[in-house]
Design a protein around this motif. Structure first.
Motif, short mmCIF file in Angstrom:
data_model
loop_
_atom_site.label_atom_id
_atom_site.label_comp_id
_atom_site.label_asym_id
_atom_site.label_seq_id
_atom_site.Cartn_x
_atom_site.Cartn_y
_atom_site.Cartn_z
N LEU A 96 44.43 5.02 -23.97
CA LEU A 96 44.15 5.14 -22.53
C LEU A 96 42.70 4.76 -22.18
CD1 LEU A 96 46.38 8.27 -21.83
CD2 LEU A 96 46.77 5.94 -20.99
N PRO A 97 41.69 5.20 -22.97
CA PRO A 97 40.32 4.73 -22.68
C PRO A 97 40.20 3.21 -22.79
CG PRO A 97 40.25 6.58 -24.20
CD PRO A 97 41.69 6.21 -24.05
N ASN A 98 40.95 2.63 -23.71
CA ASN A 98 40.93 1.19 -23.90
C ASN A 98 41.49 0.47 -22.65
OD1 ASN A 98 40.54 -1.12 -25.51
ND2 ASN A 98 42.74 -1.18 -25.92
N ILE A 99 42.58 1.02 -22.10
CA ILE A 99 43.17 0.43 -20.89
C ILE A 99 42.18 0.56 -19.73
CG2 ILE A 99 45.00 0.74 -19.16
CD1 ILE A 99 46.92 1.36 -21.44
N TYR A 183 51.24 -5.43 -5.73
CA TYR A 183 50.26 -5.39 -4.64
C TYR A 183 48.86 -5.85 -4.98
CZ TYR A 183 54.08 -2.42 -3.13
OH TYR A 183 55.33 -1.94 -2.85
N TYR A 184 48.55 -5.99 -6.26
CA TYR A 184 47.16 -6.32 -6.56
C TYR A 184 46.85 -7.76 -6.16
CZ TYR A 184 42.61 -6.47 -8.59
OH TYR A 184 41.26 -6.59 -8.74
N PRO A 185 45.82 -7.94 -5.32
CA PRO A 185 45.53 -9.31 -4.86
C PRO A 185 45.03 -10.18 -6.01
CG PRO A 185 43.93 -7.73 -4.00
CD PRO A 185 44.90 -6.95 -4.79
N ALA A 186 45.48 -11.42 -6.03
CA ALA A 186 45.07 -12.33 -7.10
C ALA A 186 43.58 -12.63 -7.01
CB ALA A 186 45.87 -13.63 -6.96
N ASN A 187 42.93 -12.74 -8.14
CA ASN A 187 41.53 -13.18 -8.15
C ASN A 187 41.28 -14.00 -9.42
OD1 ASN A 187 41.24 -11.44 -10.26
ND2 ASN A 187 40.10 -9.90 -9.12
N GLN A 188 40.02 -14.23 -9.68
CA GLN A 188 39.72 -15.13 -10.80
C GLN A 188 39.94 -14.49 -12.18
OE1 GLN A 188 37.66 -13.75 -8.70
NE2 GLN A 188 35.62 -13.40 -9.52
N ASN A 189 40.17 -13.18 -12.21
CA ASN A 189 40.33 -12.49 -13.49
C ASN A 189 41.79 -12.34 -13.90
OD1 ASN A 189 37.69 -12.14 -14.16
ND2 ASN A 189 37.49 -10.23 -12.99
N ALA A 190 42.63 -13.26 -13.51
CA ALA A 190 44.07 -13.12 -13.76
C ALA A 190 44.39 -12.96 -15.24
CB ALA A 190 44.81 -14.33 -13.20
N HIS A 191 43.68 -13.70 -16.11
CA HIS A 191 43.98 -13.59 -17.55
C HIS A 191 43.68 -12.19 -18.06
CE1 HIS A 191 44.86 -17.73 -17.82
NE2 HIS A 191 43.62 -18.16 -17.66
N VAL A 192 42.56 -11.66 -17.62
CA VAL A 192 42.18 -10.31 -18.08
C VAL A 192 43.17 -9.28 -17.53
CG1 VAL A 192 40.24 -8.71 -18.33
CG2 VAL A 192 39.79 -11.11 -17.92
N MET A 193 43.55 -9.45 -16.25
CA MET A 193 44.51 -8.51 -15.67
C MET A 193 45.85 -8.59 -16.39
SD MET A 193 45.14 -6.09 -13.75
CE MET A 193 44.17 -5.73 -12.30
N ASN A 194 46.28 -9.79 -16.75
CA ASN A 194 47.54 -9.90 -17.50
C ASN A 194 47.46 -9.18 -18.84
OD1 ASN A 194 48.65 -11.32 -15.46
ND2 ASN A 194 48.41 -13.34 -16.40
N ALA A 195 46.27 -9.29 -19.48
CA ALA A 195 46.09 -8.61 -20.77
C ALA A 195 46.20 -7.09 -20.59
CB ALA A 195 44.73 -8.98 -21.38
N VAL A 196 45.64 -6.56 -19.48
CA VAL A 196 45.76 -5.11 -19.23
C VAL A 196 47.21 -4.75 -19.02
CG1 VAL A 196 44.95 -3.17 -17.86
CG2 VAL A 196 43.58 -5.20 -17.98
#
Ligand SMILES: [Fe+2]
Ligand SMILES: [Fe+2]
Length: 327
Positions: A96-99, A183-196
């Motif tokens: 959980l801390p990692n997430i 609902y999360y608006p797309a931004n430039q961090n899409a790769h990182v968000m996908n990893a989460v």
């Protein structure tokens, strides 16, 4: 998911290759990698792990949570409890801390984004709930069962009380995951968000699996043990396990602020002593230690050993150099 039913003579390495999620099971049983060509039985034996319990968990998960391959008598409750405790430690102190770290990296932290703020707030609230859930199991349920394993039945508690209040803690994580996806608006961090999101999917599955092991392996095994202990108690002449003056001391403690004895017990806990060690050190029964610990938790409203450590340091019950609980 593989449907294979593993036996003691199967090679340990094959289990991982067939289903890599079993890696988690191995680490929670303290089985290190580097199995060579050794069998399940050989690896378990050389690491002092109960092979039948290990296979009961592996086959339960691998067969899609169907409990067909073993008898309740096959399970070592102590071994299964150690496995569950390790899983708690993994979720709370690692996964959980990692997430959260990754979420912080992925989300848009500019203050004009309310969704970001709400996602983090929801996640932090969720982690608090998981911590409460797991601390309750560590502190009360497992203590009750350890007591039961020593042949002592706490008359005020039974495993059915745990069953009635056992939440499915994975469900809120599903909610968070779905909110981000929808609902999360797309931004430039899409790769990182996908990893989460991958991590959240894995964590959700792992938590659901953990719950099922508790509900369908641990609880039935404890019910079986409760019946066994109850029949032994009825057969044997009644033995008073708590001495009268110990009981009086505990009763007195219910009313007041922390007693001297409770402070001694806090000191022992934060020095890393088990209930058994505390009982031997203070010349009292384990039952009395458990009752004192319950009273301490109620009076201080602290259920986590970490927060108890903070309390002990702040109130000068121990020196920080003596602390064995990780903070
Ligand atoms: Fe748990
Ligand atoms: Fe649980």
């Amino acid at each position: 998911m593989s449907k294979k039913l593993y036996s003691p003579t199967d090679k340990m390495g094959d289990l991982i290759c067939d289903n890599y999620s079993l890696l988690q099971v191995m680490s929670r049983f303290d089985l290190p990698l580097g199995f060579g060509d050794y069998s399940v039985e050989e690896v378990c034996k050389s690491n002092s792990v109960d092979c039948r319990t290990f296979l009961a968990v592996v086959n339960f998960i691998n067969k899609g949570y169907s409990r067909t391959s073993f008898a309740l008598e096959d399970i070592s409750i102590q071994s299964l409890m150690n496995y569950l405790k390790k899983a708690h430690h993994y979720f709370l102190d690692f996964q959980l801390p990692n997430i959260r770290r990754k979420l912080l990296e992925a989300i848009d932290c500019s203050m004009d984004n309310d969704v970001t703020f709400l996602i983090l707030r929801f996640f932090d609230g969720y982690v608090q709930e998981v911590r409460k859930h797991m601390n309750y199991e560590d502190m009360y349920v497992f203590t009750y069962v350890e007591h039961l394993l020593q042949g002592q039945k706490d008359e005020e508690y039974c495993i059915d009380m745990f069953v009635r209040h056992h939440d499915h803690i994975d469900e809120k994580l599903t909610e968070l995951k779905n909110s981000i996806i929808k609902y999360y608006p797309a931004n430039q961090n899409a790769h990182v968000m996908n990893a989460v999101l991958f991590d959240i999917f894995n964590c959700e599955k792992d938590l659901a699996s953990h719950n099922k092991v508790e509900d369908y392996l641990f609880v039935p095994a404890v019910l079986h043990l409760e019946k066994e202990v109850a029949s032994r108690v009825h057969e044997a002449p009644k033995v008073e396990t708590v001495e009268v003056n110990e009981q009086e001391e505990v009763n007195k403690d219910i009313q007041d602020d922390l007693s001297q004895r409770e402070k001694e017990i806090i000191t022992c806990v934060v020095k890393g002593m088990s209930n058994k060690e505390i009982a031997e050190y203070l010349y009292i029964s384990i039952h009395t230690v458990i009752t004192h610990r319950r009273n301490i938790a109620r009076k201080l409203q602290i259920h986590s050993p970490t927060l108890l450590t903070v309390y002990a340091i702040v109130n000068k019950l121990v020196d920080i150099s003596e602390v064995k609980v990780s903070i």
